[in-house]
Design a protein around this motif. Structure first.
Motif, PDB file in Angstrom:
ATOM      1  N   TYR A   1      -0.784   1.443  -9.786  1.00  0.00           N
ATOM      2  CA  TYR A   1      -1.635   0.288  -9.463  1.00  0.00           C
ATOM      3  C   TYR A   1      -2.442  -0.035 -10.711  1.00  0.00           C
ATOM      4  O   TYR A   1      -3.074   0.866 -11.285  1.00  0.00           O
ATOM      5  CB  TYR A   1      -2.601   0.621  -8.323  1.00  0.00           C
TER       6      TYR A   1
ATOM      7  N   ASP B   1       0.855  -1.186   0.000  1.00  0.00           N
ATOM      8  CA  ASP B   1       0.000   0.000   0.000  1.00  0.00           C
ATOM      9  C   ASP B   1       0.891   1.235   0.000  1.00  0.00           C
ATOM     10  O   ASP B   1       1.792   1.346   0.832  1.00  0.00           O
ATOM     11  CB  ASP B   1      -0.911  -0.003   1.235  1.00  0.00           C
TER      12      ASP B   1
ATOM     13  N   HIS C   1      -2.418  -4.521  -4.891  1.00  0.00           N
ATOM     14  CA  HIS C   1      -3.086  -4.405  -3.586  1.00  0.00           C
ATOM     15  C   HIS C   1      -4.306  -3.509  -3.676  1.00  0.00           C
ATOM     16  O   HIS C   1      -5.380  -3.882  -3.224  1.00  0.00           O
ATOM     17  CB  HIS C   1      -2.164  -3.902  -2.476  1.00  0.00           C
ATOM     18  N   ARG C   2      -4.173  -2.323  -4.268  1.00  0.00           N
ATOM     19  CA  ARG C   2      -5.358  -1.476  -4.446  1.00  0.00           C
ATOM     20  C   ARG C   2      -6.091  -1.960  -5.682  1.00  0.00           C
ATOM     21  O   ARG C   2      -5.463  -2.238  -6.699  1.00  0.00           O
ATOM     22  CB  ARG C   2      -4.929  -0.025  -4.631  1.00  0.00           C
ATOM     23  N   HIS C   3      -7.403  -2.027  -5.578  1.00  0.00           N
ATOM     24  CA  HIS C   3      -8.162  -2.661  -6.648  1.00  0.00           C
ATOM     25  C   HIS C   3      -8.612  -1.709  -7.755  1.00  0.00           C
ATOM     26  O   HIS C   3      -9.410  -2.060  -8.601  1.00  0.00           O
ATOM     27  CB  HIS C   3      -9.365  -3.416  -6.054  1.00  0.00           C
ATOM     28  N   THR C   4      -8.100  -0.482  -7.721  1.00  0.00           N
ATOM     29  CA  THR C   4      -8.463   0.523  -8.724  1.00  0.00           C
ATOM     30  C   THR C   4      -7.198   1.062  -9.379  1.00  0.00           C
ATOM     31  O   THR C   4      -6.198   1.271  -8.696  1.00  0.00           O
ATOM     32  CB  THR C   4      -9.208   1.690  -8.044  1.00  0.00           C
TER      33      THR C   4
END
Ligand SMILES: [Mn+2]
Length: 343
Positions: free
Chosen positions: A191, A149, A175-178
């Motif tokens: 990301y 993150d 890790h971040r879904h966007t």
């Protein structure tokens, strides 16, 4: 050189509570396969996977074998970071994949492909020590693959200062879904977001990133087998459930039936209406349908004579209760009086 960056694919996710979960689980594999086709067709030499290729646990042997099959099909290199969902299933996957698939581990490792250097490691509790030994090759375009993150150390320490000072060109994150792109100094922190959404709660665009290391161009490539379609239905003036259904059907005329359809009912209705009945009526017509009732009732006292129990109840509520709670009390009270199921 062209490189694909993806992450957070979550193969084997149980998809609890997601409509058509078994079909959807197979579609996560199809989304992965589609991305590998794209990689080959666009001439990418490598795909970096920045964590959460697999879900926590319970990935089937069939799913692992399917991944291995997809990655063996073309002469494309794969570089895999497991991430915080890492565990035994990666060992099983490793035993099935061909040598074009490489896995990072707890120490920095670098691989050279032409003028590109791809480095990475699995983060764990001892990250501070590891950050002293970042492995890059300054004569090349450097890609670093990590699952972390960018704003917290909960999933391992992401030391942006070191990466910027080492002149890393591209940090491929998971890790971040966007999808998110942040440039610090001359370093791109990116990301990719998810490869495919898993249900109603993921309304962002899904896809992956195409990196051109020669031009430095970074492009988010949308890919979605299904996505969420939001539809708001203005229910002002609606007086009964059949009128309501007609309104909803009309609003859904042009939506893609294969998507997750998220309907919100708004406005002031003349009568209490029943979203659950409309839901029942439309069942099976869409891949997945959710109807959220945010309507208010315009309470017309002339239709509720004082001689009836409902009329007396509503008058009492209007006199005694504050505006904030009135509506819920009327809705539930009338349902109870009419012998309906409370919703
Ligand atoms: Mn994830």
């Amino acid at each position: 050189m062209k490189i694909i960056h993806c992450a957070d694919i979550h193969i084997g996710s149980p998809l609890t509570g997601v409509a058509n979960s078994a079909a959807r689980r197979h579609e996560l594999l199809k989304a992965f396969e589609q991305m590998t086709n794209y990689a080959y067709n666009v001439g990418a030499e490598a795909v970096v996977i920045a964590g959460d290729l697999l879900d926590k646990e319970g990935v089937t042997s069939n799913e692992l074998s399917s991944l291995a099959t997809a990655m063996a099909r073309y002469p494309v290199n794969y570089f895999v970071v497991a991430g915080n969902h890492g565990g035994g299933d990666y060992g099983r996957l490793r035993s099935l994949t061909t040598p074009n698939v490489r896995y990072f581990d707890g120490r920095w490792r670098s691989y050279t492909l032409g003028n590109v250097c791809i480095s990475g490691m699995e983060l764990d509790g001892n990250d501070a020590e590891k950050w002293k030994e970042v492995a890059t090759d300054k004569s090349k375009y450097n890609i670093v693959v990590l699952h972390a993150d960018i704003d917290s150390d909960d999933y391992g320490e992401l030391n942006t200062d070191v990466l910027v000072s080492q002149q890393v060109n591209y940090v491929a994150l998971g890790h971040r879904h966007t999808f998110m792109h942040k440039r610090i100094g001359k370093t791109d922190f990116v990301y990719s977001g998810v490869l495919e959404i898993r249900g109603f709660d993921e309304r962002q665009d899904s896809g992956f990133v195409l990196i051109d290391t020669d031009s430095g161009k970074i492009q988010f490539v949308k890919q979605a087998l299904r996505s969420v379609s939001d539809v708001t239905v203005d229910c002002n003036g609606v007086s009964d459930d059949l009128q309501l259904r007609r309104k909803v059907e009309n609003a859904l005329k042009d939506v893609d039936k294969e998507n997750y359809i998220n309907v919100t009912l708004t406005g002031y209705t003349e009568e209490r209406v029943h979203a659950n009945r409309i839901r029942q009526d439309l069942k099976g017509r869409f891949f997945a349908l959710r109807i959220k009732d945010e309507t208010h009732i315009r309470l017309d006292m002339s239709k509720l004579p004082e001689s009836t129990l409902a009329g007396r109840f509503c008058r009492l509520v209007m006199q005694e209760l504050s505006p904030e709670v009135r509506e819920d009390v009327v809705r539930m009270g009338l349902s109870a009086l009419y012998g309906e199921e409370l919703q």
